[in-house]
Design a protein around this motif. Structure first.
Motif, short mmCIF file in Angstrom:
data_model
loop_
_atom_site.label_atom_id
_atom_site.label_comp_id
_atom_site.label_asym_id
_atom_site.label_seq_id
_atom_site.Cartn_x
_atom_site.Cartn_y
_atom_site.Cartn_z
N ASP A 397 -83.66 -11.89 -50.32
CA ASP A 397 -82.52 -11.67 -51.27
C ASP A 397 -83.41 -13.00 -52.97
N THR A 436 -83.05 -5.56 -54.17
CA THR A 436 -83.72 -6.97 -54.49
C THR A 436 -85.67 -7.00 -54.79
N GLY A 571 -78.73 -8.53 -50.37
CA GLY A 571 -80.15 -8.93 -50.26
C GLY A 571 -80.59 -7.47 -49.35
#
Length: 660
Positions: A397, A436, A571
Motif C-alpha cells: 500500500d 495500489t 492496499g
C-alpha cells in the motif's frame, strides 16, 4: 508388495481387475488394522479405502487412484444413504463427509487425496484410465517393473464406480461448499469448477505432476531466486507476514523435486536458508496444524461437564468466569514468562539483536549468483544498500503517502527511504492490486511497465464455511461471544480501519431500530491511537474479543450475519476476502482496492458517512433475500483467488524478469 489407495467410488475395483487380468496378480482388500502383522505374498495387490497411516504399507510400492471428488463423494453419500434408510438426509451425510471429523468418511476427500498423493509413487487419474487405458497400464508396468501379460480390448467387462451424475444431486450451494472445502486438490488434478476436465494438467506441485506422468519443464538453467524473509521472525502476524508465509508455502511446492526449474532461497537475519529445507519444518510438520487443538478439546469437554452438573441458570453465570479464567487468564502468563526467559537468555549469552545480526552478516554474503532478489517490504532495504542485483519489491500500500496522519513519523521516513532506494536501483515492482499500482505510479512517477499486479488470496484451507456446530459453539465461548446474532469486524485497532464510525453506525442502527436484538463483535489486537476506542468498551451490545487466533477465525466469520470492513484505505483488504471465503456477506469501504475487488459482491459504503454505513448494516440484518444472494456471490467470488494462483503468477513475473 504393492498397495493401492482409493477414496470410495474412485475406481478401486477397476484397477483390481486390471491387475488380475493384465499382470496376473491376486487381490486382497484391507479394511481394518487389527494389529496383526500382514503376511505379504508375491504378485499380490493389497487395496484399501483407508488413509495411508491406517494400513501396514511401510516399505512397499504404493499406487493411488483419484477421481473427480464430486462424483466420488456423491457416490459415497448415496451408498451411506441407502444403508441408513430414512435416518438421515442426503444433506446431513454430505455435510458430515465435508467436515469428516475424527477421521470419519475416510478422512474426507481432500485429506484422503492429500495423504495418498504424498505417500504414493504413482498416481492414476480415473478419467485418464477410461480415456487411454493402454497408456496408463504401461505407466503401471514401468513403475512396478513387471511384464504385461495382455492388454484388454475394452474395459467394459471390468467393474466401474457408480455413475453418480453429481450435477443432479448437488444443489448450487452444496456444490460451492464442496468446492470451498476441496478446490485446492480438485484444481491440482485438473478438475474444473464448471465440471470440465483439464486434459493438460498444469500447476506448481511438481511432485504430483511427476507422479501423474505429466512432462515438465526441464530447463538446463535453474533460476536462482532469493526472497528476503526477515518478517518471518516478527512476533506479530500482520498482513505482510501473512503474505510472506502464504507465498512461501505455495512456492514450496516447486522445491520438492530435484528437477524444478527454480532454486529458491530465503534470507533470514543475514543467513541464507533454502526454501526446501525451511518448508520441511515450517509447512510439512504435523506439529504446525492448528485444527481444533488439544487445548480446545480439553476445554470443550470441561464445558460439557459443567453443563451436565449445574442448572442452566447457574451455568450461564459460571460460564463467563470459566472462559475468562481458563482461556484468557490461563494462557497469558505462560506467554509472558516465555518472552521474559527468551530476553534474559539472549542477554546472558551476549547475543546480538536480530537487526544487528542482519546488518553484520549480509556484508559477508555473496548474492551475485542470484537471478533475482525479491523483497516483500520497502522498509527492509538496509541490507541491500551496497548490493547490485536484479530486484523485485512487493508494494502492499501507499498509506505513508496517502494517509500520513495514520503513521508515525519514523515509519513514514523508513518507508520513504526504502522506496527511494529501490527506485534508484531500477527495481521492478509487484503490486497486490491495480489500485495500489496506480497509487505507486502516481506518487513516484514510475513507468507502469515496471509494475506487475498479482493479487493476494485468503488461505483456502483455513477460511471456508464452518459446518461443525460443536466447534462453532466452542470458539464462540472461547472469545466470550454471546449466543445471539452479530455483525463482525476484524482489524488492528487503529484509526485507518475506521472502527469509530463503524461503532457509531451500529449505535445508530440500534437507535433507529430498537426492536433488533443484535451485537457488534470487534476482533483484533491494539494498534496505536486507540484511546477513543477504549472509551467505547462499555457500550452495550458491543464486544471486543482482542486478538483472535487464525485457526479460530473461520468459526467466527461463519457465525456472523455480516462482516464490516469500512476502512478509509486498503492496499488489498484481505479480511473481506476471508469472510467471503466463509460465505459471509461484506460491507466494505467504497474506495481504493476494496472498490476494485468487492464491488458487486458486497455492500459498499462511504467510510465517512455514518448514516450510510448504518443503512447498509440494516440491509444485511433485515433483507434476508439480499443477504442470501450476497452469501452465494461472496463464496463464488472467493474462488477467483488462491495462493496457488498467486504463486504461479509470481513465478511468471520472476520468469519475465530473469530472461537469459
Amino acid at each position: 508388495m504393492v498397495w493401492l489407495g482409493a477414496y470410495p467410488q474412485s475406481g478401486r475395483e477397476l484397477v483390481e481387475d486390471i491387475f488380475t487380468d493384465c499382470f496376473g496378480f491376486s487381490v486382497r482388500h484391507f479394511t481394518k488394522n487389527t494389529g496383526e502383522r500382514l503376511k505379504y505374498e508375491d504378485n499380490t495387490l493389497y487395496t484399501t479405502n483407508n488413509l495411508p497411516d491406517e494400513v501396514p504399507a511401510h516399505g512397499t510400492k504404493k499406487i493411488f487412484i483419484v477421481r473427480d471428488g464430486r462424483s466420488a463423494n456423491t457416490g459415497l453419500v448415496l451408498n451411506a444413504l441407502s444403508n441408513l434408510g430414512s435416518k438421515k438426509t442426503f444433506d446431513d451425510i454430505f455435510y458430515e463427509s465435508l467436515v469428516a471429523s475424527n477421521r470419519s468418511y475416510f478422512g474426507g476427500w481432500k485429506e484422503h487425496t492429500k495423504q495418498w498423493s504424498k505417500e504414493s509413487g504413482i498416481i492414476l487419474r480415473y478419467e485418464d484410465l477410461i480415456k487411454d487405458f493402454k497408456k496408463e497400464i504401461d505407466r503401471l508396468a514401468e513403475y512396478l517393473e513387471v511384464e504385461i501379460k495382455k492388454y484388454p480390448e475394452t474395459l467394459n467387462d471390468y467393474r466401474h464406480p457408480k455413475e453418480t451424475d453429481w450435477q443432479n444431486h448437488l444443489t448450487e450451494y452444496n456444490h460451492d461448499l464442496f468446492w470451498a472445502y476441496n478446490r485446492e486438490f480438485m484444481e491440482k488434478f485438473g478438475y474444473e469448477y464448471n465440471g470440465e476436465l483439464r486434459d493438460q494438467i498444469t500447476g506448481i506441485d511438481y511432485d504430483i505432476l511427476q507422479k501423474l506422468g505429466v512432462s515438465q519443464n526441464t530447463s538446463h538453467h535453474q533460476k536462482a531466486i532469493l526472497i528476503e524473509s526477515n518478517k518471518l521472525l516478527m512476533h506479530q502476524n500482520d498482513g505482510v507476514k501473512r503474505y510472506l508465509i502464504e507465498l512461501l508455502k505455495a512456492l514450496y511446492q516447486t522445491q520438492k523435486t530435484e528437477n524444478s526449474p527454480w532454486k529458491i532461497d530465503l534470507l533470514i537475519t543475514g543467513k541464507v536458508v533454502s526454501l526446501r529445507e525451511y518448508g520441511k519444518t515450517a509447512f510439512d510438520s504435523e506439529k504446525r496444524k492448528n485444527n481444533f487443538n488439544k487445548l480446545s478439546k480439553i476445554l470443550f469437554k470441561l464445558n460439557n461437564g459443567l453443563r451436565a452438573v449445574v442448572s442452566d441458570k447457574k451455568y450461564d453465570s459460571i460460564k463467563g468466569l470459566y472462559k475468562k479464567g481458563v482461556v484468557k487468564i490461563g494462557l497469558k502468563p505462560f506467554k509472558n514468562i516465555a518472552r521474559v526467559i527468551y530476553v534474559i537468555d539472549r542477554a546472558l549469552k551476549g547475543k546480538k539483536t536480530a537487526k544487528d545480526n542482519y546488518t553484520s552478516n549480509i556484508v559477508n554474503l555473496d548474492l551475485s549468483h542470484y537471478d533475482l532478489i525479491h523483497v516483500p517490504l520497502p522498509q527492509h532495504y538496509e541490507p541491500f544498500k551496497n548490493t547490485s542485483s536484479n530486484f523485485l519489491l512487493t508494494v502492499h500500500d501507499l498509506t505513508h503517502k496517502k494517509l500520513k496522519n495514520y503513521h508515525t513519523r519514523r515509519n513514514i521516513q523508513l518507508a520513504e527511504k526504502g522506496f527511494n532506494h529501490f527506485i534508484e536501483k531500477e527495481t521492478k515492482f509487484l503490486s497486490i492490486s491495480n489500485s495500489t499500482k496506480k497509487d505507486l505510479t502516481d506518487q513516484y512517477d514510475i513507468d507502469p511497465q515496471r509494475v506487475h499486479t498479482v493479487y493476494e488470496a485468503a488461505n483456502n484451507d483455513a477460511f471456508k464455511p464452518e459446518l461443525n456446530s460443536n466447534k462453532l459453539e466452542f470458539i464462540s465461548g472461547k472469545y466470550n461471544i454471546p449466543d445471539k446474532p452479530f455483525l463482525f469486524t476484524l482489524s488492528t485497532l487503529e484509526p485507518r480501519k475506521n472502527l469509530i464510525n463503524t461503532i457509531k453506525a451500529f449505535e445508530l442502527l440500534l437507535k433507529n431500530h430498537p426492536q433488533l436484538d443484535i451485537n457488534l463483535v470487534i476482533g483484533g489486537r491494539k494498534g496505536w491511537k486507540v484511546k477513543e476506542l477504549s472509551n467505547l468498551k462499555n457500550l452495550s451490545n458491543i464486544y471486543f474479543t482482542g486478538f483472535i487466533d487464525e485457526g479460530d477465525l473461520s468459526s467466527i466469520y461463519s457465525r456472523a450475519l455480516g462482516f464490516c470492513y469500512i476502512s478509509f484505505y486498503e492496499g488489498f483488504g484481505l479480511p473481506p476476502l476471508e469472510a467471503m471465503s466463509c460465505g459471509v456477506p461484506v460491507i466494505f469501504g467504497n474506495n481504493s482496492s476494496m472498490k476494485e475487488l468487492y464491488t458487486g459482491y458486497g455492500l459498499a459504503a462511504d467510510p465517512s458517512n455514518v448514516e450510510e454505513i448504518s443503512e447498509k448494516m440494516y440491509e444485511l440484518v433485515e433483507n434476508n433475500q439480499k443477504t442470501n444472494e450476497l452469501k452465494l456471490k461472496s463464496l463464488k467470488r472467493s474462488f477467483d483467488f488462491s495462493w496457488s494462483k498467486t504463486a504461479i503468477e509470481t513465478l511468471s513475473v520472476y520468469d519475465k524478469l530473469t530472461v537469459e
